[in-house]
Enzyme design. Sequence first.
Site, PDB file in Angstrom:
ATOM      1  N   LYS A   1      47.191 -12.446 -20.403  1.00 54.73           N
ATOM      2  CA  LYS A   1      46.071 -11.781 -21.106  1.00 54.73           C
ATOM      3  C   LYS A   1      46.270 -11.544 -22.489  1.00 54.73           C
ATOM      4  CE  LYS A   1      44.519 -12.332 -16.699  1.00 54.73           C
ATOM      5  NZ  LYS A   1      44.381 -11.165 -15.790  1.00 54.73           N
ATOM      6  N   ARG A   5      67.424 -16.207 -12.673  1.00 59.07           N
ATOM      7  CA  ARG A   5      66.502 -15.233 -11.686  1.00 59.07           C
ATOM      8  C   ARG A   5      67.030 -13.736 -12.101  1.00 59.07           C
ATOM      9  NH1 ARG A   5      67.666 -16.854  -6.522  1.00 59.07           N
ATOM     10  NH2 ARG A   5      68.700 -14.960  -5.897  1.00 59.07           N
ATOM     11  N   TYR A  12      42.181  -4.863 -10.125  1.00 61.17           N
ATOM     12  CA  TYR A  12      42.079  -6.154 -10.192  1.00 61.17           C
ATOM     13  C   TYR A  12      41.940  -6.815  -8.624  1.00 61.17           C
ATOM     14  CZ  TYR A  12      43.680 -10.628 -11.335  1.00 61.17           C
ATOM     15  OH  TYR A  12      43.983 -12.255 -11.355  1.00 61.17           O
ATOM     16  N   ASP A  39      48.328  -0.174 -14.374  1.00 61.32           N
ATOM     17  CA  ASP A  39      48.077  -1.459 -15.063  1.00 61.32           C
ATOM     18  C   ASP A  39      47.447  -1.481 -16.418  1.00 61.32           C
ATOM     19  OD1 ASP A  39      47.048  -4.030 -15.486  1.00 61.32           O
ATOM     20  OD2 ASP A  39      46.786  -4.444 -13.430  1.00 61.32           O
TER      21      ASP A  39
HETATM   22  C1  LIG Z   1      44.940 -10.932 -14.647  1.00 61.51           C
HETATM   23  C2  LIG Z   1      45.134  -9.373 -14.098  1.00 61.51           C
HETATM   24  C3  LIG Z   1      46.301  -9.186 -13.168  1.00 61.51           C
HETATM   25  C4  LIG Z   1      47.066 -10.456 -12.699  1.00 61.51           C
HETATM   26  O1  LIG Z   1      47.826 -10.853 -13.409  1.00 61.51           O
HETATM   27  P1  LIG Z   1      48.101 -12.828 -13.416  1.00 61.51           P
HETATM   28  O2  LIG Z   1      48.870 -12.773 -14.632  1.00 61.51           O
HETATM   29  O3  LIG Z   1      46.733 -13.297 -13.280  1.00 61.51           O
HETATM   30  O4  LIG Z   1      48.850 -12.764 -12.165  1.00 61.51           O
HETATM   31  C5  LIG Z   1      46.497  -8.115 -12.967  1.00 61.51           C
HETATM   32  N1  LIG Z   1      45.829  -6.926 -13.481  1.00 61.51           N
HETATM   33  C6  LIG Z   1      44.813  -7.241 -14.352  1.00 61.51           C
HETATM   34  C7  LIG Z   1      43.974  -5.970 -14.907  1.00 61.51           C
HETATM   35  C8  LIG Z   1      44.293  -8.367 -14.695  1.00 61.51           C
HETATM   36  O5  LIG Z   1      43.386  -8.786 -15.785  1.00 61.51           O
END
Ligand SMILES: *Cc1c(COP(=O)(O)O)cnc(C)c1O
Length: 393
Positions: free
Chosen positions: A209, A59, A112, A184
């Site tokens: 992603k 962790r 998001y 992000d």
């Molecule tokens: C998918 C996504 C997230 C969240 O990510 P997870 O891995 O699904 O928790 C956050 N920001 C963006 C722009 C995303 O496409």
Amino acid sequence: MTHESRIRAETLAVHADQDVEETADVAPPIHMTSTFAASSAAEFAEMATVPRHPRYYTRDGNPTHQRVEAVIAALEGGEGATVTASGMGAISTTLLSLVRAGDHVVAQRNHYMGSSKLLGELLPRFGVGVTLVDQTDVDAFREAITDRTVVVMVETPSNPTCQLTDLAAVAALARERGVTTICDNTFASPINQRPLDLGIDVVVHSGTKYLGGHHDLLAGAIVTTNERLDEIWHTSQVLGAVLGPLDAWLMLRGIRTLPIRVRQHNETGCAVANWLERQPKVAAVHYPGLPSHPQHELARRQMTGFGGTFSFQVDSGYAETERFMAGLRMTRQAVSLGGLETLAVHAAAMWNGFLSDEQVREAGVEPNMVRISLGLEAAEDIVADLEGALGAV
Ligand SMILES: *Cc1c(COP(=O)(O)O)cnc(C)c1O
């Protein structure tokens, strides 16, 4: 590795973790363990005091985490990185580590959807004020910052409308007020955009992603200075969004090819967006790489490529868009993005499942909007599939 700034992304993706551990294995080992033995009582006592210790308890850290963290940090041009169990794990851990009751956060109207819920519902429950602004309006960020503001959060290109935030301008005005900025960077990936170079303080990712790139794992990452990561660690430790070592290894394996995958996504993205723009049954295409995009100049300034995920609008309504979706053959209807397979979603159908009508409108989601994440198939075959589906409209 030394002289990282002079080493290209393709090379960093393959070698930036080589100093993490000494091993003759060419492919990295997976440290599939929850805990690590100390060699003495004194070492144990010392291990317990070190933030982000890589060999104490998973962790806190793990050598397989460390490897993928070294690569992500190098690609983003950051001092260090911490991986988490998902993108939302990275975003919630970062935000919750920076705010206290009475503080104020400025963010975008269209984040998001998980971030929108965190900002709109969870933070206010703990007495944190949130102001949401139009991401395309730099002055709106300036005006929203108060003496209580501690964080400005941005996301660019945003999901699914591909609107942009001027990173250098927002970073500069936040810095002037002593406010921490979070970006992000999931959509662009560090191959197309490096927010830290533009003055942003913290980059967060959904590693699910493009970083992972194969639609086979969930992961997240936080990139910033080591000092700030040590601070964030105190929160990440108690929130516990820990990435499993196997998934850390899979993300590392995926990231090795990130630069060449993104290069292909960029090429296919430009080709397909250009083709879509010429189709009479397509009402609009929202792709930052098109000269018709209202922020194309900004895109050229802060991005080095325009990616493979964007949205377009089918002529003309919800029902026609459903027919379009039903006409797709190779392209599968599924959430998520950034992997090998082309995926599409009817955005209004997806967003309505999670957000109120008002939040959907704020996110800029129109009833006839399709979000597409182009995979690594041949552009001609993707176009043929889209052409067939448009024929069904
Ligand atoms: C998918 C996504 C997230 C969240 O990510 P997870 O891995 O699904 O928790 C956050 N920001 C963006 C722009 C995303 O496409």
